[in-house]
Every structure is written in structure tokens, then in C-alpha cells.
Design a protein around this motif. Structure first.
Motif, PDB file in Angstrom:
ATOM      1  N   VAL A  32      58.980 -10.633   3.623  1.00  0.00           N
ATOM      2  CA  VAL A  32      60.278 -10.976   3.792  1.00  0.00           C
ATOM      3  C   VAL A  32      61.160  -9.849   4.189  1.00  0.00           C
ATOM      4  CG1 VAL A  32      60.193 -12.682   1.959  1.00  0.00           C
ATOM      5  CG2 VAL A  32      60.674 -10.178   1.247  1.00  0.00           C
ATOM      6  N   PHE A  58      65.916  -5.369   0.372  1.00  0.00           N
ATOM      7  CA  PHE A  58      64.776  -6.479   0.037  1.00  0.00           C
ATOM      8  C   PHE A  58      65.668  -7.509  -0.529  1.00  0.00           C
ATOM      9  CE2 PHE A  58      62.017  -8.239  -2.817  1.00  0.00           C
ATOM     10  CZ  PHE A  58      60.807  -8.709  -2.121  1.00  0.00           C
ATOM     11  N   SER A  59      66.554  -7.278  -1.364  1.00  0.00           N
ATOM     12  CA  SER A  59      67.048  -8.420  -2.185  1.00  0.00           C
ATOM     13  C   SER A  59      67.909  -9.187  -1.331  1.00  0.00           C
ATOM     14  CB  SER A  59      67.947  -7.946  -3.221  1.00  0.00           C
ATOM     15  OG  SER A  59      67.083  -6.969  -4.106  1.00  0.00           O
ATOM     16  N   PRO A  76      66.325  -7.104  -6.751  1.00  0.00           N
ATOM     17  CA  PRO A  76      65.663  -8.541  -6.608  1.00  0.00           C
ATOM     18  C   PRO A  76      65.705  -9.290  -7.590  1.00  0.00           C
ATOM     19  CG  PRO A  76      64.048  -6.420  -6.049  1.00  0.00           C
ATOM     20  CD  PRO A  76      65.353  -6.000  -6.549  1.00  0.00           C
ATOM     21  N   SER A 100      67.421 -12.943  -7.795  1.00  0.00           N
ATOM     22  CA  SER A 100      66.796 -14.252  -7.850  1.00  0.00           C
ATOM     23  C   SER A 100      67.373 -14.909  -9.328  1.00  0.00           C
ATOM     24  CB  SER A 100      65.288 -13.973  -8.312  1.00  0.00           C
ATOM     25  OG  SER A 100      64.611 -12.915  -7.667  1.00  0.00           O
ATOM     26  N   PHE A 147      65.148 -11.324   0.704  1.00  0.00           N
ATOM     27  CA  PHE A 147      64.640 -12.264   0.055  1.00  0.00           C
ATOM     28  C   PHE A 147      65.303 -13.569  -0.408  1.00  0.00           C
ATOM     29  CE2 PHE A 147      62.853 -13.199  -4.720  1.00  0.00           C
ATOM     30  CZ  PHE A 147      61.997 -13.549  -4.461  1.00  0.00           C
TER      31      PHE A 147
END
Length: 231
Positions: free
Chosen positions: A11, A31-32, A57, A61, A35
Motif C-alpha cells: 500500500v 503509510f497510514s 496506522p 484504522s 493505508f
């Protein structure tokens, strides 16, 4: 990419995990952000393995799954609390705040140690593939003492080298190997070269394909996934 019973998705592009011997915050934030779109489209059940460096992350989420029927299961390996002061210095309040917020948001937390469980919910040990371990043949070129884990200062691998050098004087055949990489690798390589029995120390670096062959061949082995904080 399919791997055994899992489907792996990339991702975000690869980036350096470390900056000045600390996990990169910008890498985690990037990344978060990348994602989240995938999570919104596909997640029915989200399971995450949590360390302080992966708080961003996990927090993202949780924000995504709030108000939905998607359960979020998190495995907490550690809780840093005041260790953030040493790790981030003046940015410590930011790390503490994210950790506290992440812990308090609705989710299904699992702890792998009694220390972590004191702050979370229940104790669950790390899972292992017993069948794989039992059926793996020991490596023919194995080592007597084996360390497998990130080469980071707080794991004190330098003390292992010192101890090995003393013990090795009493055994003419004993050998040591270090598996994996990390910000301390260069320093540890230099230290190893200064040992009286440097020729018995081998640094294998990161192994692209995981297996337990070296562990099966060793007499003493340590997979060091210990917390960076005072646990």
C-alpha cells in the motif's frame, strides 16, 4: 501477492524505517495515509500487530472503523508510557498522546506479556508454528549460539558479544551468529572484529526467506522481539 493463507498487498512505497537510530515518524504517517483508502474499501475484519512505532496506522484504522461493524483486533507487544521521554525527547508528549488515544479507542486488544496486560486486557503469547519447527531440518552449517532480532541499541547485543568472547575462551569450537540488520550493525561489526575470537562470530544479516533451520541447529538461541521500554 499470496503467501500461505494470506494475501499481501503493498500500500506504500518502500522507505527507510530508521532516521537517526529511531523509527521514522514520517514513514509511519505516510503509510497510514496510504493505508486508509484500501481499508475503507476492503476491510471486514482488521487485525494488527502493534508496537509503539506502528501506533499511527493503528490509530488511523480505528478512526476508519468507528461507527461500523468491522472489529479491530490489535496485538500489543509493549506500552512505552514514560519511555517516550527518552525515545522522542521534546516530541515525547506527541508519542504519549497517540499511545493513550489509541489504547482508549474501541477495539479488541490482546497483550503478549503480563506487563503489557496490566494496561490492557488479557495475556496471549506470541503464536508459533509448531509443525514447522518440528519438521525443519537443522542447518548443516549451524551455530552454537544464535541471536535473531533487530540490531538496535536497547537490545544490548554488544553485551552478548562481550559475554561470548569470555565463554569462547573455554571452548575451542563454540560459534556465534547474529541474524537481521539494524542501526547498530556497523558498530557491532566493528566490536566483533576487536574480539579475541572474532573468527567465531558470523553476522548473517537479514534473511530473505524465513525458516527455523539455524535455530534447530543451535544450542542457545534468542529471538529478540523484546520491548524498547522498561519492561
Amino acid at each position: 501477492m499470496d503467501y500461505e493463507a494470506l494475501t499481501l498487498y503493498g500500500v506504500a512505497p518502500a522507505k527507510e524505517l530508521y532516521k537517526n537510530e529511531r523509527r521514522s515518524i514520517t514513514e509511519a504517517v505516510d503509510f497510514s495515509v496510504r493505508f486508509l483508502p484500501y481499508l475503507r474499501r476492503n476491510a471486514e475484519t482488521t487485525t494488527l500487530s502493534l508496537r509503539p512505532s506502528s501506533l499511527f496506522p493503528v490509530l488511523a484504522s480505528k478512526l476508519t472503523t468507528l461507527g461500523t461493524d468491522t472489529p479491530l483486533i490489535t496485538t500489543w507487544h509493549e506500552v512505552w508510557l514514560d519511555y517516550w521521554d527518552e525515545y522522542l525527547g521534546r516530541l515525547a508528549p506527541f508519542g504519549k498522546g497517540v499511545e493513550r488515544l489509541t489504547a482508549k479507542m474501541p477495539h479488541h486488544p490482546i497483550a503478549i506479556s503480563s506487563v503489557t496486560a496490566n494496561r490492557l486486557t488479557e495475556i496471549v503469547p506470541n503464536g508459533i508454528d509448531v509443525k514447522q519447527i518440528e519438521t525443519t531440518r537443522p542447518a548443516e552449517d549451524g551455530f552454537d549460539v544464535l541471536y535473531a532480532g533487530r540490531l538496535i541499541e536497547h537490545k544490548n547485543v554488544d553485551l552478548l558479544l562481550e559475554a561470548f568472547d569470555r565463554v569462547a575462551e573455554t571452548d575451542p569450537d563454540i560459534t556465534l551468529s547474529l541474524i537481521d540488520n539494524g542501526p547498530e550493525r556497523d558498530a557491532l561489526e566493528r566490536q566483533a572484529q576487536t574480539l579475541d575470537l572474532a573468527d567465531r562470530v558470523t553476522m548473517l544479516g537479514f534473511l530473505e526467506e524465513y525458516n527455523d533451520a539455524h535455530m534447530r541447529a543451535s544450542d542457545i538461541s534468542e529471538t529478540c522481539r523484546a520491548p524498547a521500554g522498561p519492561m
